[in-house]
Design a protein around this motif. Structure first.
Motif, PDB file in Angstrom:
ATOM      1  N   SER A  88      14.962  -5.249  -5.995  1.00  0.00           N
ATOM      2  CA  SER A  88      13.585  -5.687  -5.739  1.00  0.00           C
ATOM      3  C   SER A  88      13.465  -6.388  -4.395  1.00  0.00           C
ATOM      4  O   SER A  88      12.537  -6.121  -3.623  1.00  0.00           O
ATOM      5  CB  SER A  88      13.116  -6.638  -6.851  1.00  0.00           C
ATOM      6  OG  SER A  88      13.120  -5.988  -8.095  1.00  0.00           O
ATOM      7  N   ASN A  89      14.401  -7.282  -4.104  1.00  0.00           N
ATOM      8  CA  ASN A  89      14.359  -8.023  -2.843  1.00  0.00           C
ATOM      9  C   ASN A  89      14.570  -7.110  -1.639  1.00  0.00           C
ATOM     10  O   ASN A  89      13.924  -7.272  -0.602  1.00  0.00           O
ATOM     11  CB  ASN A  89      15.424  -9.127  -2.851  1.00  0.00           C
ATOM     12  CG  ASN A  89      15.087 -10.252  -3.806  1.00  0.00           C
ATOM     13  OD1 ASN A  89      13.934 -10.435  -4.179  1.00  0.00           O
ATOM     14  ND2 ASN A  89      16.094 -10.994  -4.233  1.00  0.00           N
ATOM     15  N   ALA A  90      15.477  -6.149  -1.773  1.00  0.00           N
ATOM     16  CA  ALA A  90      15.751  -5.227  -0.678  1.00  0.00           C
ATOM     17  C   ALA A  90      14.518  -4.382  -0.356  1.00  0.00           C
ATOM     18  O   ALA A  90      14.185  -4.152   0.811  1.00  0.00           O
ATOM     19  CB  ALA A  90      16.929  -4.318  -1.030  1.00  0.00           C
ATOM     20  N   VAL A  91      13.826  -3.923  -1.399  1.00  0.00           N
ATOM     21  CA  VAL A  91      12.615  -3.115  -1.209  1.00  0.00           C
ATOM     22  C   VAL A  91      11.522  -3.950  -0.551  1.00  0.00           C
ATOM     23  O   VAL A  91      10.859  -3.509   0.393  1.00  0.00           O
ATOM     24  CB  VAL A  91      12.127  -2.542  -2.553  1.00  0.00           C
ATOM     25  CG1 VAL A  91      10.753  -1.893  -2.386  1.00  0.00           C
ATOM     26  CG2 VAL A  91      13.123  -1.534  -3.098  1.00  0.00           C
ATOM     27  N   SER A  92      11.323  -5.170  -1.044  1.00  0.00           N
ATOM     28  CA  SER A  92      10.290  -6.044  -0.494  1.00  0.00           C
ATOM     29  C   SER A  92      10.559  -6.362   0.979  1.00  0.00           C
ATOM     30  O   SER A  92       9.649  -6.327   1.816  1.00  0.00           O
ATOM     31  CB  SER A  92      10.231  -7.342  -1.306  1.00  0.00           C
ATOM     32  OG  SER A  92       9.177  -8.165  -0.865  1.00  0.00           O
ATOM     33  N   LYS A  93      11.807  -6.646   1.311  1.00  0.00           N
ATOM     34  CA  LYS A  93      12.168  -6.950   2.692  1.00  0.00           C
ATOM     35  C   LYS A  93      11.991  -5.732   3.598  1.00  0.00           C
ATOM     36  O   LYS A  93      11.563  -5.856   4.749  1.00  0.00           O
ATOM     37  CB  LYS A  93      13.608  -7.455   2.764  1.00  0.00           C
ATOM     38  CG  LYS A  93      13.788  -8.852   2.209  1.00  0.00           C
ATOM     39  CD  LYS A  93      15.247  -9.304   2.289  1.00  0.00           C
ATOM     40  CE  LYS A  93      15.422 -10.712   1.738  1.00  0.00           C
ATOM     41  NZ  LYS A  93      16.839 -11.159   1.780  1.00  0.00           N
ATOM     42  N   ALA A  94      12.330  -4.562   3.091  1.00  0.00           N
ATOM     43  CA  ALA A  94      12.167  -3.331   3.878  1.00  0.00           C
ATOM     44  C   ALA A  94      10.689  -3.084   4.185  1.00  0.00           C
ATOM     45  O   ALA A  94      10.322  -2.702   5.300  1.00  0.00           O
ATOM     46  CB  ALA A  94      12.758  -2.144   3.117  1.00  0.00           C
ATOM     47  N   HIS A  95       9.849  -3.295   3.187  1.00  0.00           N
ATOM     48  CA  HIS A  95       8.398  -3.141   3.366  1.00  0.00           C
ATOM     49  C   HIS A  95       7.882  -4.132   4.406  1.00  0.00           C
ATOM     50  O   HIS A  95       7.116  -3.757   5.311  1.00  0.00           O
ATOM     51  CB  HIS A  95       7.701  -3.354   2.020  1.00  0.00           C
ATOM     52  CG  HIS A  95       6.212  -3.427   2.088  1.00  0.00           C
ATOM     53  ND1 HIS A  95       5.408  -2.314   2.248  1.00  0.00           N
ATOM     54  CD2 HIS A  95       5.365  -4.499   2.016  1.00  0.00           C
ATOM     55  CE1 HIS A  95       4.132  -2.678   2.261  1.00  0.00           C
ATOM     56  NE2 HIS A  95       4.083  -4.001   2.130  1.00  0.00           N
ATOM     57  N   ASP A  96       8.301  -5.380   4.299  1.00  0.00           N
ATOM     58  CA  ASP A  96       7.862  -6.415   5.253  1.00  0.00           C
ATOM     59  C   ASP A  96       8.306  -6.072   6.672  1.00  0.00           C
ATOM     60  O   ASP A  96       7.552  -6.272   7.632  1.00  0.00           O
ATOM     61  CB  ASP A  96       8.431  -7.782   4.856  1.00  0.00           C
ATOM     62  CG  ASP A  96       7.815  -8.317   3.572  1.00  0.00           C
ATOM     63  OD1 ASP A  96       6.774  -7.788   3.148  1.00  0.00           O
ATOM     64  OD2 ASP A  96       8.391  -9.264   2.988  1.00  0.00           O
ATOM     65  N   LYS A  97       9.525  -5.573   6.814  1.00  0.00           N
ATOM     66  CA  LYS A  97      10.038  -5.212   8.142  1.00  0.00           C
ATOM     67  C   LYS A  97       9.214  -4.063   8.727  1.00  0.00           C
ATOM     68  O   LYS A  97       8.873  -4.074   9.918  1.00  0.00           O
ATOM     69  CB  LYS A  97      11.503  -4.790   8.025  1.00  0.00           C
ATOM     70  CG  LYS A  97      12.149  -4.299   9.317  1.00  0.00           C
ATOM     71  CD  LYS A  97      12.337  -5.402  10.327  1.00  0.00           C
ATOM     72  CE  LYS A  97      13.035  -4.920  11.599  1.00  0.00           C
ATOM     73  NZ  LYS A  97      14.428  -4.475  11.362  1.00  0.00           N
ATOM     74  N   ALA A  98       8.879  -3.091   7.911  1.00  0.00           N
ATOM     75  CA  ALA A  98       8.088  -1.951   8.373  1.00  0.00           C
ATOM     76  C   ALA A  98       6.694  -2.384   8.821  1.00  0.00           C
ATOM     77  O   ALA A  98       6.173  -1.905   9.834  1.00  0.00           O
ATOM     78  CB  ALA A  98       7.986  -0.892   7.270  1.00  0.00           C
ATOM     79  N   ILE A  99       6.090  -3.309   8.074  1.00  0.00           N
ATOM     80  CA  ILE A  99       4.779  -3.849   8.442  1.00  0.00           C
ATOM     81  C   ILE A  99       4.880  -4.579   9.770  1.00  0.00           C
ATOM     82  O   ILE A  99       4.063  -4.380  10.689  1.00  0.00           O
ATOM     83  CB  ILE A  99       4.257  -4.814   7.356  1.00  0.00           C
ATOM     84  CG1 ILE A  99       3.968  -4.067   6.050  1.00  0.00           C
ATOM     85  CG2 ILE A  99       3.006  -5.554   7.843  1.00  0.00           C
ATOM     86  CD1 ILE A  99       2.829  -3.096   6.111  1.00  0.00           C
ATOM     87  N   SER A 100       5.867  -5.438   9.907  1.00  0.00           N
ATOM     88  CA  SER A 100       6.051  -6.238  11.121  1.00  0.00           C
ATOM     89  C   SER A 100       6.244  -5.355  12.348  1.00  0.00           C
ATOM     90  O   SER A 100       5.629  -5.583  13.401  1.00  0.00           O
ATOM     91  CB  SER A 100       7.251  -7.165  10.942  1.00  0.00           C
ATOM     92  OG  SER A 100       7.468  -7.933  12.114  1.00  0.00           O
TER      93      SER A 100
END
Length: 334
Positions: A88-100
Motif C-alpha cells: 500500500s505504501n509503495a503504491v501511494s508513494k509511486a502515485h505521489d511521485k508521478a503527480i509531483s
C-alpha cells in the motif's frame, strides 16, 4: 486518466475538504507544489492547504483549475485493498511521485502561462510562481477504490522579471491533457516496477499483472456509466474527444454521499473480490525483478524512435510537438 475543471473559491473547503474517505495518513493527503508555493513558504506551513488556498484566492472568482489524475484501477485496488502495508505504501508513494513530476514538468516546460493586456490585445507569456495544492482521495462516487489526486493550480502567476500577479491562461494545460496523462502513467509505472510490482500493458496504459481485466471490471462502476453515456452518442473512449469524454464524466456523476467507514468499505470490497476470485494478499514487492539498465536502454530507444518518426513526418517541429511525438511513440511501443 486526467480531467480538468473549474474551481470556485467558495467551494475549496466545502467540496474538496468533504471527500469520501482517505485511507492513510491525513497529513499525507494534502500537499503543496510549484515554485510559487515554495517561495512563499507554503510547504512548511502546518495549516490546512485548502484554507490557505481559499485565503490567497479571495479576490478571484475562479480560484484555480482542478487537474485530476486517476491511477489505473488495479493500482487503486492494490493501494486500498492489500493487507500488506509495504505494498500500500509503495503504491501511494509511486502515485505521489508521478503527480509531483508531472506538475514540475508543467511549470518548467512552459505550459503554465499568464495573460497580459498590451495595446488592446491579450498576450500569453510563459509564467513563473506556480502554486498548486494537491488533495488525494480514495473513492469513486460509486464507492469503488479509486486512487486519485486533485491538483488545484491557482489562478495566479507572474511573468519572469515582473512582480505583478496575473491571471493564468490555462489553454496550454487544457490542450495537453493527453501528454500529462502519459507522463503521469509512465512515471507511475516506472516507480511501481522499481518497487517490485510487475505490470502489464493495456490499450490505455498499464495495469498490475496480478489483477485480471474481469477483476478490474468488478470494481469499475463509474467506468461503466461513462462508457454507456458515450455509447448513446455512438462514441467510445478511443473515438471521443477530450471534451466529449469530460462531458460524459460530468453528466453521469452523482452528488457525493456521506463518508463511509473504512471497515464498511473493506467489507464490501472483500465480498466483491470473492465473486471474481481476487486475492491481493498474495501481492508482494519483489525489487529483484526491476532491471534499471534495461529500462534505461528502452527509454533511450523510445526517445530516438520518437524523434526519428517525428522528423520523418513533419517538415518543421517545435519542442512541444517533439515531446508529444515521443510520448505517443512510447505508448504505442508499450
Amino acid at each position: 486518466m486526467v480531467t480538468i475543471g473549474d474551481v470556485k473559491r467558495e467551494k475549496l473547503t466545502s467540496y474538496y475538504g468533504k471527500d469520501d474517505y482517505y485511507f492513510g495518513s491525513a497529513k499525507d493527503a494534502k500537499n503543496w507544489h510549484g515554485s510559487g508555493a515554495e517561495a512563499a513558504g507554503f510547504k512548511d506551513m502546518k495549516a490546512d492547504p485548502l484554507v490557505v488556498f481559499e485565503a490567497i484566492s479571495k479576490d478571484r472568482q475562479t480560484a484555480a483549475k482542478d487537474l485530476a489524475f486517476s491511477a489505473p484501477k488495479s493500482v487503486s485496488m492494490a493501494c486500498f485493498m492489500s493487507s500488506d502495508k509495504a505494498v500500500s505504501n509503495a503504491v501511494s508513494k509511486a502515485h505521489d511521485k508521478a503527480i509531483s513530476e508531472t506538475l514540475k514538468y508543467i511549470e518548467q516546460e512552459g505550459y503554465f502561462q499568464v495573460q497580459k493586456k498590451e495595446f488592446g490585445h491579450v498576450n500569453k507569456y510563459r509564467a513563473a510562481g506556480m502554486i498548486a495544492a494537491t488533495v488525494k482521495h480514495s473513492l469513486s462516487r460509486e464507492k469503488d477504490p479509486q486512487l486519485h489526486t486533485h491538483c488545484l493550480i491557482a489562478n495566479m502567476g507572474c511573468i519572469k522579471g515582473e512582480d505583478a500577479l496575473r491571471s493564468v491562461n490555462y489553454r496550454a494545460i487544457y490542450n495537453n491533457q493527453a501528454l500529462f496523462d502519459s507522463i503521469y502513467k509512465n512515471v507511475l509505472e516506472s516507480e511501481l516496477n522499481r518497487a517490485g510490482l510487475a505490470t502489464r500493458k493495456t490499450e490505455n496504459g498499464f495495469e498490475l499483472s496480478a489483477v485480471t481485466d474481469a477483476q478490474i471490471a468488478a470494481f469499475s462502476q463509474r467506468k461503466k456509466q461513462i462508457d454507456a453515456a458515450l455509447e448513446k452518442q455512438g462514441l467510445t473512449r478511443e473515438t471521443a474527444s477530450a471534451e466529449e469524454r469530460q462531458k460524459a464524466t460530468l453528466t453521469t456523476r452523482k452528488a457525493k454521499d456521506e463518508k463511509a467507514s473504512e471497515a464498511a468499505m473493506i467489507s464490501t470490497w472483500s465480498e466483491t473480490g470473492k465473486g471474481v476470485d481476487l486475492d491481493l494478499q498474495t501481492l508482494k514487492l519483489d525489487p529483484q525483478n526491476f532491471d534499471a539498465q534495461a529500462q534505461q536502454d528502452e527509454a533511450r530507444k523510445l526517445v530516438f524512435d520518437g524523434v526519428k518518426n517525428a522528423v520523418q513526418t513533419r517538415a518543421t517541429l517545435t519542442r512541444k510537438q517533439a515531446e508529444r511525438e515521443i510520448y505517443k511513440m512510447a505508448q504505442e511501443q508499450e
